[in-house]
Design a protein around this motif. Structure first.
Motif, PDB file in Angstrom:
ATOM      1  N   THR A   4      21.082  47.589  49.917  1.00 18.94           N
ATOM      2  CA  THR A   4      21.873  47.027  51.021  1.00 18.94           C
ATOM      3  C   THR A   4      23.220  47.732  51.121  1.00 18.94           C
ATOM      4  OG1 THR A   4      21.079  44.999  50.039  1.00 18.94           O
ATOM      5  CG2 THR A   4      22.304  44.792  52.031  1.00 18.94           C
ATOM      6  N   ASP A   5      23.831  48.000  49.988  1.00 17.00           N
ATOM      7  CA  ASP A   5      25.114  48.702  50.009  1.00 17.00           C
ATOM      8  C   ASP A   5      24.960  50.103  50.576  1.00 17.00           C
ATOM      9  OD1 ASP A   5      27.295  47.153  49.281  1.00 17.00           O
ATOM     10  OD2 ASP A   5      26.649  47.096  47.191  1.00 17.00           O
ATOM     11  N   ARG A   6      23.850  50.737  50.210  1.00 15.44           N
ATOM     12  CA  ARG A   6      23.629  52.089  50.748  1.00 15.44           C
ATOM     13  C   ARG A   6      23.415  52.037  52.265  1.00 15.44           C
ATOM     14  NH1 ARG A   6      19.336  55.002  48.899  1.00 15.44           N
ATOM     15  NH2 ARG A   6      18.508  53.431  47.480  1.00 15.44           N
ATOM     16  N   LEU A   7      22.728  50.980  52.745  1.00 12.90           N
ATOM     17  CA  LEU A   7      22.585  50.805  54.202  1.00 12.90           C
ATOM     18  C   LEU A   7      23.968  50.639  54.840  1.00 12.90           C
ATOM     19  CD1 LEU A   7      21.004  50.176  56.873  1.00 12.90           C
ATOM     20  CD2 LEU A   7      21.127  47.772  56.197  1.00 12.90           C
ATOM     21  N   PHE A   8      24.812  49.810  54.246  1.00 13.43           N
ATOM     22  CA  PHE A   8      26.149  49.582  54.818  1.00 13.43           C
ATOM     23  C   PHE A   8      26.981  50.868  54.789  1.00 13.43           C
ATOM     24  CE2 PHE A   8      25.722  44.881  53.382  1.00 13.43           C
ATOM     25  CZ  PHE A   8      24.926  44.613  54.488  1.00 13.43           C
ATOM     26  N   ASP A   9      26.839  51.669  53.731  1.00 12.68           N
ATOM     27  CA  ASP A   9      27.526  52.971  53.686  1.00 12.68           C
ATOM     28  C   ASP A   9      27.046  53.849  54.847  1.00 12.68           C
ATOM     29  OD1 ASP A   9      28.859  52.265  51.382  1.00 12.68           O
ATOM     30  OD2 ASP A   9      27.546  53.395  50.025  1.00 12.68           O
TER      31      ASP A   9
END
Ligand code: ZN
Length: 430
Positions: free
Chosen positions: A5-10
């Protein structure tokens, strides 16, 4: 540790416009050993090689080549543009008290969601080099604009179904800490003086970063950066096969795709043609390749709204965290048919992921997407799929945590396959 999810937000934060979206994908591809090809140069492709090319720096196509004559193309297509406001060429004007931005709507946004939130500006600046020009990406990053609501005391009907006039209600107020104009700031970010800027394509964007809450994620531009991200993850993780995996990102879906680089252009057809010719494929062989190809058109889908279940088709309702959505429409605004649905089911089965079937309520038209538009240029069997979400075209949308992982797994299996089709309609997926 950065989870998915964090990588998606990045990925989304680095992609406030389609130009940035392509740049973000290009960086990830380059890091994974993919070589950039210029459309205007001769392509001398090596078998076993990994490549990508762009058009207008706002659409991108990546592919990997097998050692032998390929059996076909296994393609996904997603869009990397989102509804927003484009800043007009004469960007701003002022009276004694306020500086405002001249904007035009791009795509069909839910206007109220763009109000009362800090907005920033990003896009590309075309910088003169004397006898030519360079394109430079800019992102103001800091909030510099706001579209304020009218207080309820001056608009007692604010909660009774508001109609928004973009020329009146949606005009942003602009202010930047250093007091720079839009053009001055854009030029400074591009590393040049304002007089060297020949032109620009600048857009407003919501500066919020995505958040996870329980089983859900909320973020700007989930439609369609979520599919763009998931398919890229699947593409990069997929195994080589006898076919050519193709990852396509298209600009301009939100305004109908009919542009030089949109899904309604020759971009995909041109790239596939050039690849086939590298293998020495003649016209006869190209027809065979396209007949043994498949496409997943990936664009987010409407989950049942918790407070508005009445607008769903009772028997084709989809929910967040319950699987990838396979979209159907009898008039073929969604390209899915029995064959492409069957192929996709086999892919989901092998990937071990759930899927759900969506159709519009028969008296509601619903939206269109890329699949049937792209098919008109590259005629391959296509399924329209997507991830279930709420509030599509809001400045802040909501989706499920689990579904993206399902799409990564399914697309990875899909890209690793090749198909053979027969005159009687039968098909093998290997
Ligand atoms: Zn979309």
């Amino acid at each position: 540790m950065h989870d998915l999810t964090d990588r998606l937000f990045d990925f989304i934060s680095a992609s406030p416009t389609a130009f940035h979206g392509v740049n973000t994908a290009a960086k990830l591809l380059s890091e994974a050993g993919y070589t950039r090809l210029a459309e205007a140069s001769a392509w001398d492709l090596v078998k076993g090689g990994r490549y990508y090319t762009t058009r207008n720096n706002s659409s991108l196509i990546a592919f990997r080549l097998p050692d032998k004559m390929p059996t076909g193309f296994m393609m996904t297509a997603a869009h990397c543009d989102s509804p927003t406001f484009k800043i007009k060429e004469n960007a701003q004007y002022a009276d004694a008290h306020y500086t405002k931005l001249s904007t035009e709507g791009y795509g069909g946004m839910i206007m109220s969601t763009w109000m009362d939130r800090p907005l920033s500006i990003a896009g590309r600046v075309i910088v003169s080099t004397g006898n030519g020009f360079e394109t430079r990406l800019v992102d103001f990053k800091e909030p510099c604009a706001m579209i304020p609501n009218l207080a309820i005391h001056m608009n007692r009907s604010a909660n009774d179904g508001q109609k928004y006039n973009p020329a009146v209600d949606m005009v942003p107020v602009y202010s930047l800490t250093e007091g720079l104009s839009v053009n001055e700031r854009a030029a400074a970010l591009a590393g040049t003086a304002p007089e060297n800027v020949l032109a620009s394509d600048l857009f407003l964007y919501n500066t919020d970063r995505g958040i996870r809450w329980g089983d859900y994620i909320s973020s700007p531009r989930l439609d369609n950066m979520q599919c763009s991200f998931a398919c890229l993850e699947g593409f990069l993780a997929s195994a080589d096969s006898a076919s050519i995996p193709v990852y396509a990102l298209f600009d301009n879906e939100e305004v109908g795709s009919l542009t030089r680089q949109g899904a309604d252009s020759t971009f995909l057809a041109d790239v596939l043609d050039r690849i086939a010719e590298q293998y020495g494929a003649d016209a006869e062989k190209k027809h065979q390749l396209y007949a043994a190809s498949s496409m997943l058109s990936c664009d987010n889908a409407h989950a049942v709204h918790p407070n508005h279940g009445e607008v769903r088709d009772v028997n084709h309702s989809v929910y967040m965290n319950e699987g990838i959505v396979l979209k159907y429409n009898a008039t073929q605004r969604y390209a899915t048919d029995g064959i492409s649905a069957a192929l996709f089911r086999l892919v989901c089965e092998e990937a071990g992921v759930p899927f759900q079937r969506y159709a519009n309520r028969p008296d509601l038209k619903g939206g269109g997407t890329l699949g049937n538009i792209s098919e008109a240029h590259v005629s391959v069997n296509t399924a329209d799929i997507g991830l279930p979400q709420l509030a599509m075209h809001s400045a802040f949308e909501t989706a499920g945590v689990k579904d993206m992982e399902y799409l990564i797994k399914a697309s990875r299996v899909f890209y690793s396959k090749s198909i053979s089709t027969h005159a009687d309609g039968s098909c093998e997926l290997v």
